[in-house]
Scaffold this active site. Structure first.
Site, PDB file in Angstrom:
ATOM      1  N   GLY A  19       0.811  -1.207   0.000  1.00  0.00           N
ATOM      2  CA  GLY A  19       0.000   0.000   0.000  1.00  0.00           C
ATOM      3  C   GLY A  19       0.845   1.258   0.000  1.00  0.00           C
ATOM      4  CG  ASP A 115       2.961  -6.637   7.621  1.00  0.00           C
ATOM      5  OD1 ASP A 115       2.566  -6.177   6.540  1.00  0.00           O
ATOM      6  OD2 ASP A 115       2.193  -7.141   8.470  1.00  0.00           O
ATOM      7  CB  THR A 138       2.662   0.879   6.263  1.00  0.00           C
ATOM      8  OG1 THR A 138       1.305   0.552   6.597  1.00  0.00           O
ATOM      9  CG2 THR A 138       3.525   0.687   7.504  1.00  0.00           C
TER      10      THR A 138
END
Length: 347
Positions: A19, A115, A138
Site C-alpha cells: 500500500g 510487513d 505504511t
C-alpha cells in the site's frame, strides 16, 4: 543485526511495495540524494517486486538521477508505483528476483513498504546474497520497533480534517455519524483520529471483540440514547475497518433495526492514503532514507530503519514483522475510562 563492516557499494536497487503511503516519494528522494553523496548509483524498479520478476516491468528499471527526484518531496503516492506481487510467495518468483538483481549488478536492495514487503526481503535472503534494508512506509503504523512509520501522521491528519467537516454537518442536523477508518487489523489510526476529533465512541480491535457484537450493540444504543437526551447536537462513532462484520453500513443498519436509531455511515477509505505528506512525514522519510544508505555503507543488511525516541536506529527484519505494534495503552484507557464517559453526560 550483523556486525558492522565497511562495504563498497556501487549500485542500489530501490522499490516501493504494498500500500502506498504519503512520504514514500520523500524517502525515494532521500535515498537518491544520500547515495549520490557517496557516488553510488540508484536504480529504480517499478510496480513493487513486479519490477524484479516480470519482464515488462524489469524493462522499465532506470537510474534515479538528482533531476528525477528534485521536485517530489511534496507529492503523495510513489513515482516508482506500487503493487503486490504473488510471485514473491513462490520459489520461482524469488529466483527470478535474484536473477534480475544479479543481471543488473545490484549490490544492495532497499524496499520501502510494510510487513508484507519485508517478508519478501526475508524470503529473498535464501536466493540472493546482496545487502537488504527496509524503510517502513505504511499508514497503518503497525511495524514493531519504530515509533512511527512513514505516512501515518499524514493519514491521521487526513482523517481529522475529514471528521471535522463531518462534525459540522452532524451538528447542523443533530445527526449520528459512523465513520470507518483504515488501518487493516490495528487501531493506531482509529484511536488517534477518534481522540483528536473528540469522537463520542471509538471502536477498534483493542477494545472490541467480535464475540461481543450483540452486547456492544445494546451498549451503543443505550449510550447514544442517553447522550441525545442530554441534548447532544451530534454524535460521532469512529470504527476501524475490518472490525464490525459488514462495517459501518451494517452497524448503522443494526442500530436502526434494533433500537430505531438513525445513523449515517461514512467510509473514508483510500482518501487516507493519498495527499501531500505533512512536515512530520517528510522529515521522517528524509531521515530514514539517509540512515538506510549510511547503514549499507557500514555493511548492515537484513534490517529495518527505525525511529526510536526521535533517533534513527535499526532492528532486524524478522523482529519488525514478528508481531503487530500495539496501540498505546494510555490512549485506550483515556478513551474508555474518561473521554467516552464524559461524552455521554455533556449537555
Amino acid at each position: 543485526m550483523n556486525n558492522k563492516k565497511t562495504t563498497s557499494i556501487k549500485r542500489i536497487a530501490l522499490l516501493t511495495s504494498g500500500g502506498d503511503a504519503p512520504g514514500m516519494n520523500a524517502a525515494i528522494r532521500s535515498v537518491v540524494l544520500a547515495a549520490h553523496h557517496y557516488h553510488i548509483e540508484v536504480i529504480g524498479f517499478y510496480h513493487g517486486y513486479n519490477g524484479l520478476v516480470c519482464e515488462e516491468h524489469i524493462a522499465m528499471a532506470e537510474p534515479l538521477t538528482l533531476l528525477k527526484v528534485n521536485s517530489i518531496i511534496h507529492l503523495g503516492g510513489t513515482i516508482l508505483k506500487s503493487a503486490r506481487c504473488q510471485l514473491m510467495h513462490e520459489a520461482k518468483g524469488l529466483q527470478l528476483a535474484a536473477d534480475t538483481l544479479n543481471d543488473k549488478n545490484i549490490d544492495a536492495l532497499v524496499v520501502i513498504g510494510g510487513d508484507g514487503s519485508f517478508s519478501g526481503l526475508l524470503a529473498l535472503q535464501a536466493y540472493w546474497s546482496g545487502q537488504m534494508i527496509g524503510i517502513p512506509g505504511t499508514i497503518d503504523n503497525d511495524l514493531d520497533g519504530t515509533d512511527y512509520t512513514i505516512g501515518f501522521a499524514t493519514a491521521v491528519n487526513t482523517g481529522i480534517e475529514a471528521i471535522d467537516k463531518i462534525r459540522d454537518t452532524a451538528d447542523a442536523f443533530e445527526r449520528i455519524f459512523i465513520v470507518e477508518l483504515m488501518g487493516r487489523h490495528c487501531g493506531h489510526i482509529t484511536f488517534n483520529v477518534g481522540i483528536a476529533c473528540a469522537a463520542e465512541q471509538v471502536l477498534s480491535f483493542e477494545n472490541f471483540n467480535a464475540n461481543e457484537q450483540s452486547s456492544k450493540l445494546q451498549q451503543l444504543a443505550t449510550e447514544i440514547t442517553t447522550a441525545k437526551k442530554n441534548r447532544h447536537s451530534s454524535y460521532i462513532i469512529v470504527i476501524a475497518e475490518n472490525l464490525w462484520p459488514g462495517g459501518a453500513v451494517e452497524l448503522a443498519r443494526q442500530l436502526h433495526l434494533q433500537a430505531d436509531i438513525e445513523c449515517t455511515p461514512c467510509i473514508l477509505g483510500h482518501i487516507q492514503r493519498g495527499g501531500s505528506p505533512i512536515a512530520k512525514d517528510r522529515i521522517l522519510a528524509t531521515k530514514m532514507g539517509v540512515a538506510a544508505v549510511q547503514a549499507l555503507i557500514d555493511g548492515e543488511s537484513n534490517i529495518m530503519v527505525a525511529e526510536q525516541n526521535n533517533a534513527m536506529n535499526f532492528i532486524t527484519l524478522d523482529e519488525a514483522i514478528k508481531h503487530k505494534k500495539v496501540v498505546s495503552k494510555q490512549l485506550i484507557d483515556a478513551q474508555q475510562n474518561i473521554l467516552a464517559l464524559t461524552a455521554q453526560t455533556q449537555c
